[in-house]
Design a protein around this motif. Sequence first.
Motif, PDB file in Angstrom:
ATOM      1  N   PHE A 209      -2.286 -17.146  -3.569  1.00 53.93           N
ATOM      2  CA  PHE A 209      -3.610 -16.541  -3.626  1.00 53.93           C
ATOM      3  C   PHE A 209      -3.985 -16.042  -2.226  1.00 53.93           C
ATOM      4  O   PHE A 209      -3.965 -16.825  -1.262  1.00 53.93           O
ATOM      5  CB  PHE A 209      -4.674 -17.561  -4.035  1.00 53.93           C
ATOM      6  N   ASN A 210      -4.344 -14.770  -2.112  1.00 58.28           N
ATOM      7  CA  ASN A 210      -4.910 -14.245  -0.863  1.00 58.28           C
ATOM      8  C   ASN A 210      -6.427 -14.400  -0.936  1.00 58.28           C
ATOM      9  O   ASN A 210      -7.121 -13.619  -1.592  1.00 58.28           O
ATOM     10  CB  ASN A 210      -4.538 -12.772  -0.684  1.00 58.28           C
ATOM     11  N   LEU A 211      -6.946 -15.444  -0.293  1.00 58.93           N
ATOM     12  CA  LEU A 211      -8.385 -15.698  -0.333  1.00 58.93           C
ATOM     13  C   LEU A 211      -9.100 -14.758   0.638  1.00 58.93           C
ATOM     14  O   LEU A 211      -8.873 -14.820   1.850  1.00 58.93           O
ATOM     15  CB  LEU A 211      -8.678 -17.150   0.045  1.00 58.93           C
ATOM     16  N   MET A 212      -9.969 -13.921   0.106  1.00 57.56           N
ATOM     17  CA  MET A 212     -10.702 -12.976   0.951  1.00 57.56           C
ATOM     18  C   MET A 212     -11.891 -13.688   1.596  1.00 57.56           C
ATOM     19  O   MET A 212     -13.055 -13.457   1.252  1.00 57.56           O
ATOM     20  CB  MET A 212     -11.129 -11.762   0.131  1.00 57.56           C
ATOM     21  N   THR A 213     -11.567 -14.550   2.555  1.00 62.15           N
ATOM     22  CA  THR A 213     -12.602 -15.340   3.221  1.00 62.15           C
ATOM     23  C   THR A 213     -13.186 -14.564   4.397  1.00 62.15           C
ATOM     24  O   THR A 213     -13.142 -14.992   5.548  1.00 62.15           O
ATOM     25  CB  THR A 213     -12.035 -16.702   3.668  1.00 62.15           C
ATOM     26  N   TYR A 214     -13.715 -13.413   4.044  1.00 57.39           N
ATOM     27  CA  TYR A 214     -14.461 -12.569   4.979  1.00 57.39           C
ATOM     28  C   TYR A 214     -15.459 -11.766   4.158  1.00 57.39           C
ATOM     29  O   TYR A 214     -15.462 -11.853   2.919  1.00 57.39           O
ATOM     30  CB  TYR A 214     -13.528 -11.659   5.782  1.00 57.39           C
ATOM     31  N   ASP A 215     -16.332 -11.038   4.844  1.00 56.55           N
ATOM     32  CA  ASP A 215     -17.418 -10.307   4.182  1.00 56.55           C
ATOM     33  C   ASP A 215     -18.389 -11.244   3.479  1.00 56.55           C
ATOM     34  O   ASP A 215     -19.063 -10.848   2.510  1.00 56.55           O
ATOM     35  CB  ASP A 215     -16.880  -9.270   3.187  1.00 56.55           C
ATOM     36  N   PHE A 216     -18.491 -12.498   3.949  1.00 58.88           N
ATOM     37  CA  PHE A 216     -19.463 -13.426   3.378  1.00 58.88           C
ATOM     38  C   PHE A 216     -20.885 -12.889   3.537  1.00 58.88           C
ATOM     39  O   PHE A 216     -21.746 -13.162   2.703  1.00 58.88           O
ATOM     40  CB  PHE A 216     -19.366 -14.798   4.059  1.00 58.88           C
ATOM     41  N   VAL A 217     -21.154 -12.201   4.642  1.00 62.44           N
ATOM     42  CA  VAL A 217     -22.411 -11.465   4.798  1.00 62.44           C
ATOM     43  C   VAL A 217     -22.054  -9.997   4.955  1.00 62.44           C
ATOM     44  O   VAL A 217     -21.050  -9.646   5.574  1.00 62.44           O
ATOM     45  CB  VAL A 217     -23.257 -11.967   5.986  1.00 62.44           C
ATOM     46  N   ASN A 218     -22.886  -9.138   4.386  1.00 64.99           N
ATOM     47  CA  ASN A 218     -22.596  -7.711   4.369  1.00 64.99           C
ATOM     48  C   ASN A 218     -23.865  -6.941   4.029  1.00 64.99           C
ATOM     49  O   ASN A 218     -24.958  -7.531   4.026  1.00 64.99           O
ATOM     50  CB  ASN A 218     -21.473  -7.412   3.358  1.00 64.99           C
ATOM     51  N   ALA A 219     -23.739  -5.686   3.706  1.00 64.95           N
ATOM     52  CA  ALA A 219     -24.907  -4.856   3.426  1.00 64.95           C
ATOM     53  C   ALA A 219     -25.679  -5.305   2.198  1.00 64.95           C
ATOM     54  O   ALA A 219     -26.834  -4.901   2.010  1.00 64.95           O
ATOM     55  CB  ALA A 219     -24.467  -3.398   3.251  1.00 64.95           C
ATOM     56  N   ASN A 220     -25.070  -6.132   1.360  1.00 66.53           N
ATOM     57  CA  ASN A 220     -25.721  -6.567   0.129  1.00 66.53           C
ATOM     58  C   ASN A 220     -26.288  -7.977   0.190  1.00 66.53           C
ATOM     59  O   ASN A 220     -26.840  -8.460  -0.802  1.00 66.53           O
ATOM     60  CB  ASN A 220     -24.725  -6.477  -1.036  1.00 66.53           C
ATOM     61  N   THR A 221     -26.147  -8.657   1.326  1.00 69.57           N
ATOM     62  CA  THR A 221     -26.682 -10.011   1.447  1.00 69.57           C
ATOM     63  C   THR A 221     -28.032  -9.980   2.158  1.00 69.57           C
ATOM     64  O   THR A 221     -28.300  -9.082   2.963  1.00 69.57           O
ATOM     65  CB  THR A 221     -25.707 -10.912   2.220  1.00 69.57           C
ATOM     66  N   PRO A 222     -28.897 -10.961   1.897  1.00 63.14           N
ATOM     67  CA  PRO A 222     -30.263 -10.907   2.437  1.00 63.14           C
ATOM     68  C   PRO A 222     -30.389 -11.269   3.910  1.00 63.14           C
ATOM     69  O   PRO A 222     -31.412 -10.965   4.527  1.00 63.14           O
ATOM     70  CB  PRO A 222     -31.020 -11.918   1.568  1.00 63.14           C
ATOM     71  N   THR A 223     -29.366 -11.930   4.475  1.00 67.10           N
ATOM     72  CA  THR A 223     -29.450 -12.338   5.875  1.00 67.10           C
ATOM     73  C   THR A 223     -28.162 -12.004   6.615  1.00 67.10           C
ATOM     74  O   THR A 223     -27.146 -11.674   6.014  1.00 67.10           O
ATOM     75  CB  THR A 223     -29.694 -13.855   6.025  1.00 67.10           C
ATOM     76  N   THR A 224     -28.241 -12.125   7.923  1.00 69.02           N
ATOM     77  CA  THR A 224     -27.041 -12.088   8.757  1.00 69.02           C
ATOM     78  C   THR A 224     -26.288 -13.406   8.566  1.00 69.02           C
ATOM     79  O   THR A 224     -26.641 -14.219   7.716  1.00 69.02           O
ATOM     80  CB  THR A 224     -27.413 -11.935  10.235  1.00 69.02           C
ATOM     81  N   GLY A 225     -25.293 -13.645   9.369  1.00 64.12           N
ATOM     82  CA  GLY A 225     -24.549 -14.895   9.311  1.00 64.12           C
ATOM     83  C   GLY A 225     -23.119 -14.667   9.746  1.00 64.12           C
ATOM     84  O   GLY A 225     -22.763 -13.589  10.237  1.00 64.12           O
ATOM     85  N   HIS A 226     -22.301 -15.672   9.581  1.00 64.53           N
ATOM     86  CA  HIS A 226     -20.882 -15.562   9.917  1.00 64.53           C
ATOM     87  C   HIS A 226     -20.154 -14.917   8.744  1.00 64.53           C
ATOM     88  O   HIS A 226     -20.032 -15.522   7.675  1.00 64.53           O
ATOM     89  CB  HIS A 226     -20.286 -16.936  10.200  1.00 64.53           C
TER      90      HIS A 226
END
Length: 375
Positions: A209-226
């Motif tokens: 499995f290639n876990l896409m553990t990035y883009d947790f925050v992006n243009a569609n999320t309500p806050t900034t973050g890591h």
Amino acid sequence: MRHIFLSYPGRWLAGLLALLAVSGTAIAADATPSYDIVGYATGWDPAQTKDVGKIDTLIFAFAHLKDGRVMLDDNGAKGLQTLLALKSENPRLKVAVSVGGWSAGGFSEAASTAAGRQLFADSAAQMLSAQHADGLDVDWEYPGHHESGIRSSPEDKTNFTLLLKAIRTSLDRVGTKDGKHYTLSVAIADGPFVSGVDIPAINPLLDWFNLMTYDFVNANTPTTGHHTGLHVSPLIKGDGRTTDRAVQQFLAAGVSPGKLVIGAALYGREFADVKPDHDGLYQTYGHYQDGINWPKLKSDYINKQGYVRHWDAVAQAPWLWNAKTHRFITYDDPQSIAAKMAYIKTEHLGGIMYWEQTADPTDELLDAMWKGLHD
């Protein structure tokens, strides 16, 4: 390929015990663990060829669905052949092809019927064989979801499993003819984005499995973050996504650690008009600005032009805050990648995956991955 060994530890152990029972002698096995470095590549910079020996698998992005068939256009075929030519520099290198990507549609439709699944599977296997590639990576973003603008259906969960079964069968049939094992992986998200995936059902069908553990925050999320944080920041709220939470979610679903390849990002994400509390970390923002690749982050942003680097010791992730302009940037760097490599070793995972090769032309972050796994 290492993934095959990791996928079937029970079978390997049973064979070893049987051999010990027959021989009656102690066998000193090499207990040194191995980890894979898997890179997505939309292209290849010749200057990076010197580092190709640090990569185990390159995944060409992307093949596409056209009238239900998995296809490469002329430019895609040329790009894939460029990657395959790198085997002359690194004979161990495996080169797979990813089909799909963000906003790439046609999956729900193709998977909805037995005939559609068979056409998808057979065309994919034939394409790999004709191109002399080594495997297929399915990047459906995401079954049962339409956030990327593609069609989805409540039946996607069942149909995704059936599609992967058809692909595995076709790959095995063509592989028998070609005398090789064609690998099958998925690019997959976590948290709510796998509500349309039956993880236990697809697990036996996949090499990893290639876990896409990035883009947790992006243009569609309500806050900034890591956007690619390792652990839970003290400021994160509720079930906010992190790499460790993704890993634990898949482990709880019965996936063995050695089949999980976590993701690293060779780019950052910038937010504008950010609320200044906590130097912009996990705060509301006015608008999403843009993505920024690693070389530009180094040359123009990190501790430059008012962007001050901060380090979240709990999340094991950096961020930049510009107190004057209220701009916030989240990204991976050698320190956060080193933390991820240590985590891979602690959790006995399969390795690291990154998006994407051309975003780090000097291979500085790739080198950090290599050193972290091999030192």
